[in-house]
Motif scaffolding. Structure first.
Motif, short mmCIF file in Angstrom:
data_model
loop_
_atom_site.label_atom_id
_atom_site.label_comp_id
_atom_site.label_asym_id
_atom_site.label_seq_id
_atom_site.Cartn_x
_atom_site.Cartn_y
_atom_site.Cartn_z
N ILE A 107 38.34 32.79 37.30
CA ILE A 107 38.75 34.10 36.88
C ILE A 107 39.84 33.99 36.13
N ARG A 108 39.88 34.54 34.77
CA ARG A 108 41.12 34.71 33.93
C ARG A 108 41.58 35.90 34.01
N ILE A 109 43.02 35.85 34.23
CA ILE A 109 43.88 36.94 34.26
C ILE A 109 44.03 37.46 32.92
N GLN A 110 44.00 38.58 32.55
CA GLN A 110 44.25 39.16 31.05
C GLN A 110 45.47 40.21 31.03
N ASN A 111 45.82 40.60 31.95
CA ASN A 111 46.93 41.43 32.21
C ASN A 111 47.62 41.85 33.28
N ILE A 112 49.03 41.70 33.43
CA ILE A 112 49.70 41.95 34.86
C ILE A 112 50.45 43.26 34.54
N GLU A 197 64.06 44.50 42.31
CA GLU A 197 62.78 44.08 42.95
C GLU A 197 61.84 44.54 42.19
N MET A 198 60.75 43.60 41.63
CA MET A 198 59.88 43.52 40.90
C MET A 198 58.34 44.11 41.66
N LYS A 199 57.74 45.04 41.16
CA LYS A 199 56.40 45.27 41.91
C LYS A 199 55.25 45.50 41.10
N VAL A 200 54.28 44.33 41.49
CA VAL A 200 53.10 44.36 40.52
C VAL A 200 52.05 45.80 40.78
N GLN A 201 51.72 46.36 39.76
CA GLN A 201 50.99 47.71 40.02
C GLN A 201 49.37 47.40 39.61
N ASN A 202 49.38 46.42 38.86
CA ASN A 202 47.71 46.30 38.48
C ASN A 202 47.63 44.68 37.85
N VAL A 203 46.62 43.96 38.34
CA VAL A 203 46.01 42.92 37.89
C VAL A 203 44.59 43.01 37.27
N VAL A 204 44.42 42.68 36.13
CA VAL A 204 43.19 42.90 35.39
C VAL A 204 42.57 41.29 35.20
N GLY A 205 41.44 40.97 35.51
CA GLY A 205 40.97 39.67 35.15
C GLY A 205 39.48 39.84 34.90
N THR A 206 39.03 38.77 34.01
CA THR A 206 37.45 38.76 33.70
C THR A 206 36.64 37.57 34.16
N VAL A 207 35.48 37.60 34.40
CA VAL A 207 34.71 36.73 34.84
C VAL A 207 33.52 36.39 34.09
N VAL A 245 39.34 47.30 44.77
CA VAL A 245 39.55 46.97 43.24
C VAL A 245 38.31 47.77 42.81
N VAL A 246 38.18 47.58 41.27
CA VAL A 246 37.09 48.30 40.77
C VAL A 246 36.48 47.15 39.86
N VAL A 256 34.69 42.56 34.63
CA VAL A 256 36.13 42.89 34.60
C VAL A 256 36.46 43.45 35.69
N ILE A 257 37.53 42.84 36.37
CA ILE A 257 38.05 43.01 37.82
C ILE A 257 39.43 43.88 37.45
N THR A 258 39.61 45.04 38.03
CA THR A 258 40.91 45.81 37.74
C THR A 258 41.30 46.60 38.99
N GLY A 259 42.52 46.88 39.08
CA GLY A 259 43.19 47.52 40.20
C GLY A 259 43.77 46.69 41.42
N ALA A 260 43.76 45.50 41.23
CA ALA A 260 44.13 44.62 42.23
C ALA A 260 45.71 44.71 42.07
N LYS A 261 46.26 44.56 43.31
CA LYS A 261 47.95 44.52 43.47
C LYS A 261 48.10 42.97 43.44
N LYS A 262 47.55 42.12 43.82
CA LYS A 262 47.81 40.70 44.11
C LYS A 262 46.75 39.70 43.40
#
Length: 311
Positions: A107-112, A197-207, A245-246, A256-262
């Motif tokens: 899985i390639r992470i495209q944006n955080i 404190e840094m909080k991750v809101q969305n992680v986008v990946g492609t497969v 996730v979506v 395309v996987i989006t909506g993940a927090k981790k």
């Protein structure tokens, strides 16, 4: 400023005071092309180099404390964070997930996208005037857009002190970018909270699963979780409940996987969905060669032969 009375020196405007007015009231942007010396630093009036950033963070928190929150211990990462924790790293930009059949998928992470709060009110016009690589147009958007070169990131800075950072592909670079933005705001003259404190809101990946998918059959069998409108959007939208996730699934097998927090949510979600995708794999794909995989004449040859017979 160089003294005008000195015959050996010419009067120059310092780099920190060279700006361009765009004609709209309150809209200010930096013009780096006008400066005689183009610096590679993103800072205020005094250039904030990487060495200054490292020494400033080390003096405040100590090298041990600054390294613990930058190193991620996620086992799904394929590479390690380098020893110098103040350098951008590609660690974590590619993670692996189990496919449920004894293999793995990359899985390639495209944006955080992440957010943080500096805990103080900010003067956006002052930040736009004193910092490089910034944009501020209050008529269009009520936040300063600031960009970093290393790591390559974009931040939206609001007057309330809240910050939204995007464009990064690993958690290591997210922590590093937040620390650099904190350092820049502090050099401008504000007093942000020391430990934000840094909080991750969305992680986008492609497969890419490597095989075509029957989207019509998938949406029919999983109508409670999937929606597919090819006239509006060519991809199937699959909403997974746990983890939340979506998926955007395309007939070519690209996801395309989006909506993940981790980052781990991406691998867990793909592990759950991959057997379903294998179930709706396209077994027989039309081939336009002379013969298909079974050695039989292709569709194009069959159609042409029928036309010849009719003539």
């Amino acid at each position: 400023l160089n003294s005008p009375s000195d015959p050996d020196h010419h009067y120059q405007v310092p780099v920190s005071l060279q700006y361009v007015e765009t004609g709209e009231t309150g809209c200010v942007s930096r013009n780096e092309n006008m400066s005689a010396k183009s610096g590679n630093e993103d800072s205020s009036e005094e250039p904030a180099t990487t060495e200054n950033f490292e020494s400033a963070v080390t003096a405040k928190q100590g090298s041990a404390d600054s390294c613990t929150d930058l190193v991620t211990t996620d086992k799904s990462q394929l590479s390690r964070v380098p020893q110098n924790h103040y350098e951008p790293s590609a660690a974590g930009s590619v993670i692996e997930a189990e496919d449920g059949f004894g293999g793995t998928i990359l899985i390639r992470i495209q944006n955080i996208a992440s957010t943080t709060n500096f805990g103080c009110r900010l003067d956006l016009k002052k930040i736009a005037l004193k910092c490089r690589n910034t944009e501020f147009n209050p008529r269009r958007f009520g936040a300063v857009i600031m960009r970093l070169r290393e790591p390559r990131a974009t931040a939206l800075i609001f007057s309330s002190g809240k910050l939204c950072v995007t464009g990064l592909r690993s958690l290591h670079n997210v922590h590093l970018a937040c620390k650099k933005f904190h350092y820049i705001i502090e050099r401008v003259g504000f007093q942000p909270t020391p430990n934000c404190e840094m909080k991750v809101q969305n992680v986008v990946g492609t497969v890419d699963v490597g095989f075509p998918i029957r989207l019509e059959g998938l949406v029919y069998a999983h109508s409670a979780f999937a929606s597919y409108e090819p006239e509006l959007f060519p991809g199937l939208i699959y909403r997974l409940l746990n983890p939340r996730v979506v998926f955007l699934i395309f007939v070519s097998g690209k996801l395309v996987i989006t909506g993940a927090k981790k980052e781990s949510d991406l691998s867990v979600a793909l592990t759950k969905l991959f057997p379903v995708l294998v179930e709706f794999k396209k077994e027989h794909v039309a081939s336009f060669d002379a013969t298909d995989a079974t050695g039989q004449p292709s569709i194009s040859d069959t159609i042409s032969s029928k036309k010849v017979e009719e003539v």
